[in-house]
Design a protein around this motif. Structure first.
Motif, PDB file in Angstrom:
ATOM      1  N   GLN A  62       0.833  -1.217   0.000  1.00  0.00           N
ATOM      2  CA  GLN A  62       0.000   0.000   0.000  1.00  0.00           C
ATOM      3  C   GLN A  62       0.864   1.261   0.000  1.00  0.00           C
ATOM      4  O   GLN A  62       0.584   2.209  -0.733  1.00  0.00           O
ATOM      5  CB  GLN A  62      -0.927   0.016   1.213  1.00  0.00           C
ATOM      6  N   ILE A  63       1.900   1.268   0.816  1.00  0.00           N
ATOM      7  CA  ILE A  63       2.787   2.440   0.892  1.00  0.00           C
ATOM      8  C   ILE A  63       3.496   2.648  -0.447  1.00  0.00           C
ATOM      9  O   ILE A  63       3.557   3.776  -0.950  1.00  0.00           O
ATOM     10  CB  ILE A  63       3.794   2.296   2.051  1.00  0.00           C
ATOM     11  N   LEU A  64       3.998   1.581  -1.041  1.00  0.00           N
ATOM     12  CA  LEU A  64       4.713   1.719  -2.309  1.00  0.00           C
ATOM     13  C   LEU A  64       3.768   2.133  -3.437  1.00  0.00           C
ATOM     14  O   LEU A  64       4.168   2.885  -4.333  1.00  0.00           O
ATOM     15  CB  LEU A  64       5.461   0.435  -2.662  1.00  0.00           C
ATOM     16  N   THR A  65       2.517   1.715  -3.373  1.00  0.00           N
ATOM     17  CA  THR A  65       1.523   2.174  -4.344  1.00  0.00           C
ATOM     18  C   THR A  65       1.287   3.671  -4.180  1.00  0.00           C
ATOM     19  O   THR A  65       1.165   4.399  -5.174  1.00  0.00           O
ATOM     20  CB  THR A  65       0.209   1.380  -4.191  1.00  0.00           C
ATOM     21  N   GLU A  66       1.239   4.147  -2.945  1.00  0.00           N
ATOM     22  CA  GLU A  66       1.103   5.596  -2.705  1.00  0.00           C
ATOM     23  C   GLU A  66       2.300   6.336  -3.303  1.00  0.00           C
ATOM     24  O   GLU A  66       2.136   7.392  -3.920  1.00  0.00           O
ATOM     25  CB  GLU A  66       1.000   5.912  -1.207  1.00  0.00           C
ATOM     26  N   ILE A  67       3.493   5.793  -3.111  1.00  0.00           N
ATOM     27  CA  ILE A  67       4.684   6.430  -3.679  1.00  0.00           C
ATOM     28  C   ILE A  67       4.572   6.469  -5.204  1.00  0.00           C
ATOM     29  O   ILE A  67       4.898   7.481  -5.826  1.00  0.00           O
ATOM     30  CB  ILE A  67       5.978   5.714  -3.217  1.00  0.00           C
ATOM     31  N   ASP A  68       4.108   5.386  -5.802  1.00  0.00           N
ATOM     32  CA  ASP A  68       3.902   5.367  -7.255  1.00  0.00           C
ATOM     33  C   ASP A  68       2.980   6.497  -7.700  1.00  0.00           C
ATOM     34  O   ASP A  68       3.202   7.119  -8.730  1.00  0.00           O
ATOM     35  CB  ASP A  68       3.270   4.039  -7.706  1.00  0.00           C
ATOM     36  N   ILE A  77      12.698   1.532  -4.424  1.00  0.00           N
ATOM     37  CA  ILE A  77      13.615   1.530  -5.570  1.00  0.00           C
ATOM     38  C   ILE A  77      14.086   0.114  -5.905  1.00  0.00           C
ATOM     39  O   ILE A  77      14.294  -0.202  -7.070  1.00  0.00           O
ATOM     40  CB  ILE A  77      14.806   2.509  -5.406  1.00  0.00           C
ATOM     41  N   ALA A  78      14.207  -0.746  -4.903  1.00  0.00           N
ATOM     42  CA  ALA A  78      14.629  -2.123  -5.178  1.00  0.00           C
ATOM     43  C   ALA A  78      13.588  -2.853  -6.021  1.00  0.00           C
ATOM     44  O   ALA A  78      13.935  -3.516  -7.002  1.00  0.00           O
ATOM     45  CB  ALA A  78      14.882  -2.872  -3.874  1.00  0.00           C
ATOM     46  N   THR A  79      12.321  -2.714  -5.647  1.00  0.00           N
ATOM     47  CA  THR A  79      11.286  -3.437  -6.383  1.00  0.00           C
ATOM     48  C   THR A  79      10.943  -2.783  -7.712  1.00  0.00           C
ATOM     49  O   THR A  79      10.493  -3.459  -8.632  1.00  0.00           O
ATOM     50  CB  THR A  79      10.003  -3.591  -5.545  1.00  0.00           C
ATOM     51  N   ARG A  80      11.154  -1.491  -7.843  1.00  0.00           N
ATOM     52  CA  ARG A  80      10.825  -0.800  -9.093  1.00  0.00           C
ATOM     53  C   ARG A  80      11.990  -0.774 -10.068  1.00  0.00           C
ATOM     54  O   ARG A  80      11.792  -0.706 -11.267  1.00  0.00           O
ATOM     55  CB  ARG A  80      10.377   0.646  -8.828  1.00  0.00           C
ATOM     56  N   GLU A  81      13.214  -0.829  -9.539  1.00  0.00           N
ATOM     57  CA  GLU A  81      14.398  -0.712 -10.397  1.00  0.00           C
ATOM     58  C   GLU A  81      15.248  -1.981 -10.447  1.00  0.00           C
ATOM     59  O   GLU A  81      16.322  -1.981 -11.031  1.00  0.00           O
ATOM     60  CB  GLU A  81      15.256   0.473  -9.925  1.00  0.00           C
ATOM     61  N   ILE A 126      11.864  -7.553  -0.572  1.00  0.00           N
ATOM     62  CA  ILE A 126      12.488  -7.265  -1.871  1.00  0.00           C
ATOM     63  C   ILE A 126      12.539  -8.528  -2.721  1.00  0.00           C
ATOM     64  O   ILE A 126      12.197  -8.510  -3.908  1.00  0.00           O
ATOM     65  CB  ILE A 126      13.883  -6.641  -1.687  1.00  0.00           C
ATOM     66  N   THR A 127      12.943  -9.633  -2.123  1.00  0.00           N
ATOM     67  CA  THR A 127      13.026 -10.884  -2.861  1.00  0.00           C
ATOM     68  C   THR A 127      11.653 -11.326  -3.356  1.00  0.00           C
ATOM     69  O   THR A 127      11.496 -11.729  -4.508  1.00  0.00           O
ATOM     70  CB  THR A 127      13.651 -11.988  -1.984  1.00  0.00           C
ATOM     71  N   SER A 128      10.636 -11.195  -2.514  1.00  0.00           N
ATOM     72  CA  SER A 128       9.299 -11.655  -2.903  1.00  0.00           C
ATOM     73  C   SER A 128       8.635 -10.738  -3.927  1.00  0.00           C
ATOM     74  O   SER A 128       7.754 -11.172  -4.665  1.00  0.00           O
ATOM     75  CB  SER A 128       8.400 -11.786  -1.675  1.00  0.00           C
ATOM     76  N   ARG A 129       9.064  -9.477  -3.986  1.00  0.00           N
ATOM     77  CA  ARG A 129       8.413  -8.517  -4.875  1.00  0.00           C
ATOM     78  C   ARG A 129       9.289  -8.061  -6.033  1.00  0.00           C
ATOM     79  O   ARG A 129       8.896  -7.192  -6.792  1.00  0.00           O
ATOM     80  CB  ARG A 129       7.987  -7.268  -4.089  1.00  0.00           C
ATOM     81  N   SER A 130      10.474  -8.641  -6.154  1.00  0.00           N
ATOM     82  CA  SER A 130      11.376  -8.185  -7.218  1.00  0.00           C
ATOM     83  C   SER A 130      10.793  -8.502  -8.586  1.00  0.00           C
ATOM     84  O   SER A 130      10.004  -9.419  -8.753  1.00  0.00           O
ATOM     85  CB  SER A 130      12.757  -8.823  -7.066  1.00  0.00           C
ATOM     86  N   LYS A 131      11.216  -7.725  -9.579  1.00  0.00           N
ATOM     87  CA  LYS A 131      10.729  -7.909 -10.953  1.00  0.00           C
ATOM     88  C   LYS A 131      11.007  -9.319 -11.442  1.00  0.00           C
ATOM     89  O   LYS A 131      10.170  -9.932 -12.088  1.00  0.00           O
ATOM     90  CB  LYS A 131      11.377  -6.891 -11.891  1.00  0.00           C
ATOM     91  N   VAL A 184      13.446   5.652   5.145  1.00  0.00           N
ATOM     92  CA  VAL A 184      14.496   5.173   4.241  1.00  0.00           C
ATOM     93  C   VAL A 184      14.253   3.711   3.875  1.00  0.00           C
ATOM     94  O   VAL A 184      14.490   3.309   2.736  1.00  0.00           O
ATOM     95  CB  VAL A 184      15.917   5.410   4.803  1.00  0.00           C
ATOM     96  N   THR A 185      13.749   2.914   4.808  1.00  0.00           N
ATOM     97  CA  THR A 185      13.483   1.505   4.530  1.00  0.00           C
ATOM     98  C   THR A 185      12.420   1.355   3.447  1.00  0.00           C
ATOM     99  O   THR A 185      12.596   0.581   2.506  1.00  0.00           O
ATOM    100  CB  THR A 185      13.069   0.763   5.814  1.00  0.00           C
ATOM    101  N   THR A 186      11.337   2.108   3.559  1.00  0.00           N
ATOM    102  CA  THR A 186      10.305   2.017   2.517  1.00  0.00           C
ATOM    103  C   THR A 186      10.843   2.548   1.197  1.00  0.00           C
ATOM    104  O   THR A 186      10.542   1.993   0.138  1.00  0.00           O
ATOM    105  CB  THR A 186       9.012   2.757   2.909  1.00  0.00           C
ATOM    106  N   GLY A 187      11.660   3.588   1.247  1.00  0.00           N
ATOM    107  CA  GLY A 187      12.265   4.114   0.027  1.00  0.00           C
ATOM    108  C   GLY A 187      13.178   3.100  -0.637  1.00  0.00           C
ATOM    109  O   GLY A 187      13.183   2.950  -1.857  1.00  0.00           O
ATOM    110  N   LEU A 188      13.949   2.386   0.169  1.00  0.00           N
ATOM    111  CA  LEU A 188      14.837   1.358  -0.378  1.00  0.00           C
ATOM    112  C   LEU A 188      14.036   0.208  -0.975  1.00  0.00           C
ATOM    113  O   LEU A 188      14.377  -0.306  -2.048  1.00  0.00           O
ATOM    114  CB  LEU A 188      15.789   0.848   0.704  1.00  0.00           C
ATOM    115  N   MET A 189      12.959  -0.192  -0.309  1.00  0.00           N
ATOM    116  CA  MET A 189      12.115  -1.243  -0.861  1.00  0.00           C
ATOM    117  C   MET A 189      11.466  -0.770  -2.157  1.00  0.00           C
ATOM    118  O   MET A 189      11.307  -1.544  -3.102  1.00  0.00           O
ATOM    119  CB  MET A 189      11.062  -1.694   0.161  1.00  0.00           C
TER     120      MET A 189
END
Length: 156
Positions: A77-83, A107-111, A143-148, A100-105
């Motif tokens: 939900q938080i990362l969707t808000e960031i999107d 960029i990790a999952t989006r990039e 990150i592992t579960s949501r990575s591209k 910073v933790t949510t920010g790292l998650m």
């Protein structure tokens, strides 16, 4: 404005609770949105932050994130808000670690950044998870579960 750590060009973390002057400065510096990860019941929570952000011309979202209640669904939900928020975004919590933790998650999952690279980026920004074992374990698992590559692999 002092006490800002840039995760990337679209996402920065303010270390601590922003004042009205900080929000005004953030808007003048080009920020478009504020993401507050603090819970209303936290000590020193500023109940009129949304109004202050609006006065400064900033979009505002409060998504309380308590480390003891971390879940994949809440982070999704938080990362969707960031999107969806106009960028750049200034994110904050009490100390900056949740932000910073949510920010790292994000960029990790989006990039496509690895968990190891995310930890290294966090350390480069001056953050440590040594005394936060729940977050230290959650970050790489998420990150592992949501990575591209995991998402693409699951579609095959």
């Amino acid at each position: 404005m002092e006490n800002i750590k840039y995760i990337n060009k679209d996402l920065a973390v303010l270390l601590g609770q922003p004042s009205m002057a900080d929000l005004e400065q953030a808007a003048k510096s080009g920020f478009k949105s504020v993401l507050n990860l603090r819970s209303p019941n936290e000590e020193d929570f500023v109940s009129d932050e949304q109004q202050s952000a609006a006065v400064a011309g900033l979009n505002y979202v409060n998504m309380p994130l308590r480390p003891d209640l971390l879940s994949d669904e809440l982070i999704d939900q938080i990362l969707t808000e960031i999107d969806q928020l106009p960028k750049p975004i200034l994110s904050h919590c009490k100390t900056g670690l949740r932000a910073v933790t949510t920010g790292l998650m994000y960029i990790a999952t989006r990039e496509g950044m690895s968990a190891e690279a995310a930890f290294a980026k966090g350390e480069e920004l001056g953050f440590s998870y040594d005394d936060k074992p729940r977050m230290q374990q959650f970050l790489p698992n998420y990150i592992t579960s949501r990575s591209k590559s995991s998402v693409q692999h699951n579609k095959i």
